[in-house]
Design an enzyme around this catalytic site. Structure first.
Site, short mmCIF file in Angstrom:
data_model
loop_
_atom_site.label_atom_id
_atom_site.label_comp_id
_atom_site.label_asym_id
_atom_site.label_seq_id
_atom_site.Cartn_x
_atom_site.Cartn_y
_atom_site.Cartn_z
N ARG A 45 -29.42 19.33 -85.42
CA ARG A 45 -28.39 18.38 -84.98
C ARG A 45 -28.58 16.96 -85.48
O ARG A 45 -27.60 16.24 -85.67
CB ARG A 45 -28.28 18.43 -83.45
CG ARG A 45 -27.57 19.70 -82.99
CD ARG A 45 -27.80 20.00 -81.54
NE ARG A 45 -29.17 20.45 -81.30
CZ ARG A 45 -29.61 20.92 -80.13
NH1 ARG A 45 -28.78 20.98 -79.11
NH2 ARG A 45 -30.85 21.33 -80.00
N LYS A 91 -31.64 26.86 -92.87
CA LYS A 91 -32.11 27.86 -91.92
C LYS A 91 -30.89 28.53 -91.29
O LYS A 91 -30.01 27.86 -90.76
CB LYS A 91 -32.95 27.20 -90.82
CG LYS A 91 -33.50 28.21 -89.83
CD LYS A 91 -34.39 27.54 -88.80
CE LYS A 91 -33.65 26.99 -87.62
NZ LYS A 91 -33.18 27.97 -86.64
O1 C5P Z 1 -30.65 20.92 -83.54
P1 C5P Z 1 -32.15 21.06 -83.54
O2 C5P Z 1 -32.83 20.24 -84.61
O3 C5P Z 1 -32.75 20.90 -82.15
O4 C5P Z 1 -32.37 22.59 -83.96
C1 C5P Z 1 -33.63 23.17 -84.00
C2 C5P Z 1 -33.53 24.55 -84.59
O5 C5P Z 1 -34.84 25.13 -84.62
C3 C5P Z 1 -32.63 25.50 -83.83
O6 C5P Z 1 -31.97 26.30 -84.81
C4 C5P Z 1 -33.58 26.36 -83.00
O7 C5P Z 1 -33.13 27.68 -82.85
C5 C5P Z 1 -34.84 26.35 -83.89
N1 C5P Z 1 -36.13 26.52 -83.18
C6 C5P Z 1 -36.57 25.69 -82.17
N2 C5P Z 1 -37.78 25.89 -81.56
C7 C5P Z 1 -38.57 26.89 -81.97
C8 C5P Z 1 -38.15 27.75 -82.99
C9 C5P Z 1 -36.91 27.54 -83.60
O8 C5P Z 1 -35.86 24.74 -81.82
N3 C5P Z 1 -39.78 27.04 -81.43
#
Ligand code: C5P
Length: 233
Positions: free
Chosen positions: A208, A34
């Protein structure tokens, strides 16, 4: 219509060199990824081309949200890239989502209901929205389905209530994934990959928990295996 994959790694890196280095060093050749705002705003379409050249399916998550005419044009530009799926904000309204979907061609469009970092407290105290999250999110999902987009982005906790209100082909994609006992960082509505599968999420995004792991490849393999288990629970 473009195919979607069950697991995308969120490449939230500050530039393309770091993102590609991470994939190469950890032997994550060809895995679905992504690309979000941080990387895309820095590198532009070039990063998508570089990832595609290396065999990575790409989910472009720049969450388009503007007047319908501008959103439509933005999605047309994004969909000219070789990507599987892109995102818009459901809060842009049905007309915006509809026009985005029309402009996307073969590229899937998912609508973000509420960010997984959002809480009811913030909704109420900062935005003056008094409805409960469990009412707002299925409502936005139904509007998204009516607008014609392919699915929604939501937290794992909302998947079953959305599935109850929408058709069987309407997709749910869930970020906010954490392994048991891990820090949630800025995310508020988190869940494990196991719970995502149990609740029926079609696609998950993990950032992460993989990118900051000691051994990202083994965490990726573990999560992929968890998603492939087909016995309930
Ligand atoms: O690091 P982590 O797993 O928290 O990252 C989640 C990813 O998903 C980030 O790139 C964030 O921008 C994206 N995202 C999110 N919540 C949403 C849509 C997208 O955390 N509702």
């Amino acid at each position: 219509m473009k195919q979607m994959h069950p697991l995308y790694i969120a490449l939230d890196f500050s530039d393309g060199e770091r993102a590609i280095h991470f994939l190469e060093v950890n032997k994550l050749q060809g895995v679905p990824v992504k690309v979000g705002m941080e990387l895309f705003y820095k590198e532009g379409p070039l990063i998508v081309q570089q990832l595609r050249k290396r065999g990575h399916p790409v989910f472009l998550d720049v969450k388009v949200h503007d007047i319908p005419n501008t959103a439509e044009g933005a999605v047309r530009s994004l969909a000219s890239l070789d990507i599987d799926v892109l995102t818009v904000h459901a809060q842009g309204g049905k007309e915006m989502m509809h026009r985005a979907k029309q402009a996307a061609g073969e590229v899937r469009v998912l609508a973000v209901t509420h960010l997984t970092s959002m809480t009811e407290e913030v909704l109420k105290e900062e935005l003056g929205v008094h409805d409960a999250m469990e009412e707002i999110i299925p409502r936005l999902a139904v509007q998204a389905e009516e607008s014609g987009v392919d699915g929604v982005v939501c937290s794992v906790h909302e998947v079953s209530s959305i599935k109850a209100e929408t058709g069987k082909d309407f997709l749910t994609l869930t970020p906010g994934i954490r392994l048991e006992g891990e820090p949630s960082h800025d995310q508020k509505r988190t869940a494990t990959p196991e719970r995502a599968r149990e609740n029926g999420a079609d696609v998950i995004v993990v950032g992460r928990a993989i990118t900051q792991a000691k051994d990202p490849r083994s965490v990726y393999d573990y999560i992929k295996k968890e998603l492939e288990r087909n016995e309930p629970g």
